[in-house]
Each structure stands twice: as C-alpha cells, then as structure tokens.
Write a protein that holds these residues in place. Sequence first.
Motif, short mmCIF file in Angstrom:
data_model
loop_
_atom_site.label_atom_id
_atom_site.label_comp_id
_atom_site.label_asym_id
_atom_site.label_seq_id
_atom_site.Cartn_x
_atom_site.Cartn_y
_atom_site.Cartn_z
N PRO A 2 -8.38 -27.78 16.06
CA PRO A 2 -7.97 -27.95 17.39
C PRO A 2 -7.31 -26.85 17.48
N VAL A 3 -7.90 -25.65 19.24
CA VAL A 3 -7.24 -24.63 19.19
C VAL A 3 -6.59 -24.65 20.42
N ARG A 4 -5.50 -24.26 20.39
CA ARG A 4 -4.90 -24.29 21.54
C ARG A 4 -5.36 -23.13 22.67
N ALA A 5 -4.94 -23.62 23.75
CA ALA A 5 -5.02 -22.77 25.29
C ALA A 5 -4.62 -21.08 25.33
N GLY A 6 -5.44 -20.16 25.86
CA GLY A 6 -5.05 -18.93 25.18
C GLY A 6 -4.95 -18.53 24.32
N ARG A 7 -6.15 -18.79 23.45
CA ARG A 7 -6.29 -18.00 22.00
C ARG A 7 -7.90 -17.48 22.96
N LEU A 8 -8.35 -16.52 21.42
CA LEU A 8 -9.46 -16.20 21.19
C LEU A 8 -9.88 -16.36 20.16
N ILE A 9 -11.30 -16.74 20.08
CA ILE A 9 -12.50 -17.75 18.99
C ILE A 9 -13.37 -16.29 19.15
N ARG A 10 -13.62 -15.46 18.21
CA ARG A 10 -14.66 -14.46 17.95
C ARG A 10 -15.77 -15.12 16.82
N LEU A 11 -16.83 -15.38 17.36
CA LEU A 11 -17.79 -15.97 16.13
C LEU A 11 -18.92 -14.84 15.76
N THR A 12 -18.39 -14.63 13.74
CA THR A 12 -19.58 -12.90 13.62
C THR A 12 -20.67 -13.67 13.00
N ALA A 13 -21.83 -13.31 13.26
CA ALA A 13 -23.06 -13.24 12.25
C ALA A 13 -22.98 -13.05 10.97
N LEU A 14 -22.87 -13.81 10.11
CA LEU A 14 -23.00 -13.01 8.27
C LEU A 14 -24.63 -12.39 7.47
N ALA A 15 -25.22 -13.34 9.02
CA ALA A 15 -26.60 -12.68 8.02
C ALA A 15 -27.85 -13.32 9.23
N PRO A 16 -28.61 -12.45 9.30
CA PRO A 16 -29.51 -12.28 10.41
C PRO A 16 -29.83 -13.50 10.84
N ASP A 17 -30.68 -14.58 12.12
CA ASP A 17 -31.15 -14.99 12.38
C ASP A 17 -29.72 -16.50 12.38
N PRO A 18 -28.39 -16.14 12.77
CA PRO A 18 -27.53 -17.10 12.74
C PRO A 18 -28.09 -18.48 13.93
N ASN A 19 -27.00 -19.29 13.55
CA ASN A 19 -27.28 -20.46 14.60
C ASN A 19 -26.09 -21.02 14.14
N ALA A 20 -25.40 -21.08 15.40
CA ALA A 20 -23.52 -21.21 15.55
C ALA A 20 -23.33 -22.63 17.29
N THR A 21 -24.07 -23.61 16.30
CA THR A 21 -24.05 -25.04 17.06
C THR A 21 -22.53 -26.06 17.79
N MET A 22 -22.13 -25.31 19.00
CA MET A 22 -20.70 -25.24 19.77
C MET A 22 -20.68 -26.99 20.35
N LEU A 23 -19.68 -27.35 20.41
CA LEU A 23 -19.68 -28.93 20.73
C LEU A 23 -18.23 -28.65 21.01
N LEU A 24 -17.59 -28.38 22.35
CA LEU A 24 -16.26 -28.49 22.93
C LEU A 24 -15.29 -30.42 23.57
N PHE A 25 -14.58 -30.26 23.34
CA PHE A 25 -13.85 -31.89 23.59
C PHE A 25 -12.83 -30.92 24.31
N GLY A 26 -11.88 -30.78 25.14
CA GLY A 26 -10.79 -31.40 26.24
C GLY A 26 -9.59 -32.07 25.39
N PRO A 27 -8.41 -31.69 25.36
CA PRO A 27 -7.57 -32.00 24.75
C PRO A 27 -7.40 -33.63 24.95
N ASP A 28 -7.87 -34.59 26.21
CA ASP A 28 -8.16 -36.05 25.06
C ASP A 28 -8.91 -36.71 25.01
N ARG A 29 -9.92 -35.68 24.55
CA ARG A 29 -11.09 -36.20 23.42
C ARG A 29 -12.42 -36.75 24.93
N LEU A 30 -11.67 -36.91 25.62
CA LEU A 30 -13.02 -38.16 26.66
C LEU A 30 -14.06 -36.51 27.25
N ASP A 31 -13.13 -36.00 28.15
CA ASP A 31 -13.62 -34.46 28.29
C ASP A 31 -14.39 -33.44 27.53
#
Length: 200
Positions: free
Chosen positions: A16-45
């Motif tokens: 869980p990440v609070r509002a107003g935060r910076l998330i940085r993803l960095t590839a550590l090897a060639p051809d990465p894939n970072a699949t991301m799902l995002l849920f709002g605070p109520d987990r329904l949105d």
Amino acid sequence: MTYQHEIPAGAAWSFPVRAGRLIRLTALAPDPNATMLLFGPDRLDRLNVPDTLKAQMSARVRPPMVLMSDRGLALASVTASSLDWHDCLSGFVHDTLLTVELAKYGLGEADLHGSVNFFSKVAIDDRSALTYVPGHAAAGDTVDLRTEQDVLVVVSTARHPLSDQDPAAVRIEVSPATEAHRPQRDEAARALEMSRRTLV
C-alpha cells in the motif's frame, strides 16, 4: 526517506502506497516486464485501462499520462520515463504470482483487471494483431509514477505474455513526491481534480 526493494525475475511484490509518493521502477537487466495492477483506497476502484487510453487518445502508456480508475479518478500519474512506450494492451501471464499477492489483502482472481506492462512494447499490424518487440528496454531504464490517491500497488516480473524472453529483475523505490512530479495534460485535468477532492 526512500523505501527500496528488488523484485527478482519471475516474482511478485505488493505494497500500500500513500498519496503523494513517487514510485520509480528500474530495469536491472535487459528485456524486463513489470506488470502492474492498481487499486484505490477502498480496493473496489481499480485501474481501468480502456478509459485511461480513450480519455488520453493513446494506445500506449507514456508520460505525461494519468492512470485512471473505474470511477474516472486519477490513481497515479506517469511523470517520467526513459522509454516512450509501455504496453497496456496485452494483459499478463495468467499464473499464481498476482493472485498470491492479492490474497494478502483479501482479494482474489475475480479482482484481476487490465494491467500496464512497464518496459514492454508491442507492435500493432494492419489487422490489429499484437507482436512483442524484443530489445525495447535495457538495464538501467526507468519509469516514475506519482500516486494521486492512496493505492495498493501489485507488481509481477513474470515474462510478457507475448514474449519468450526470460524474465528480469526490477528495482522499486518509493519516496516523497512534489507538485513538480505531477504532469500537466488537458485530457487528464478532470481526473486529477476529482482525485484532489477525495483527499480534502
């Protein structure tokens, strides 16, 4: 203060990440894939990929774009990227990585939804067929997101569903963001304003 975690190749992470935060993803090897799902605070949105693309007239995710929810709220903004294309059309490899992470929050397979595949690119031919483009991302490539609400972030480093490349590790960092990290895009103004109102 920065939180940092390395997600091994073929693994998953959630937080869980609070509002107003910076998330940085960095590839550590060639051809990465970072699949991301995002849920709002109520987990329904949760992240709505079709609405995100339609509202911002794009078939890919790139800065400065906003990732919108089912209710039209801004969940997070893509504020910077060393790449101009992140796939959001192909979905994800259907394995247990994501569902195991979701179970930690009382969620399950029914809560899976459209994802963004950061660091991955697909080509679209005249018949709308999708093909994975190898070599799109290299070690050291980054993408930054600013959280516009409290969100649950779920990331898998499984291979892209259209790729036969081995999965690669990705580092994730979470730190305080500033207003300078919020993109200015006319098509996303309403979603950003609605998210601001939920924080008041």
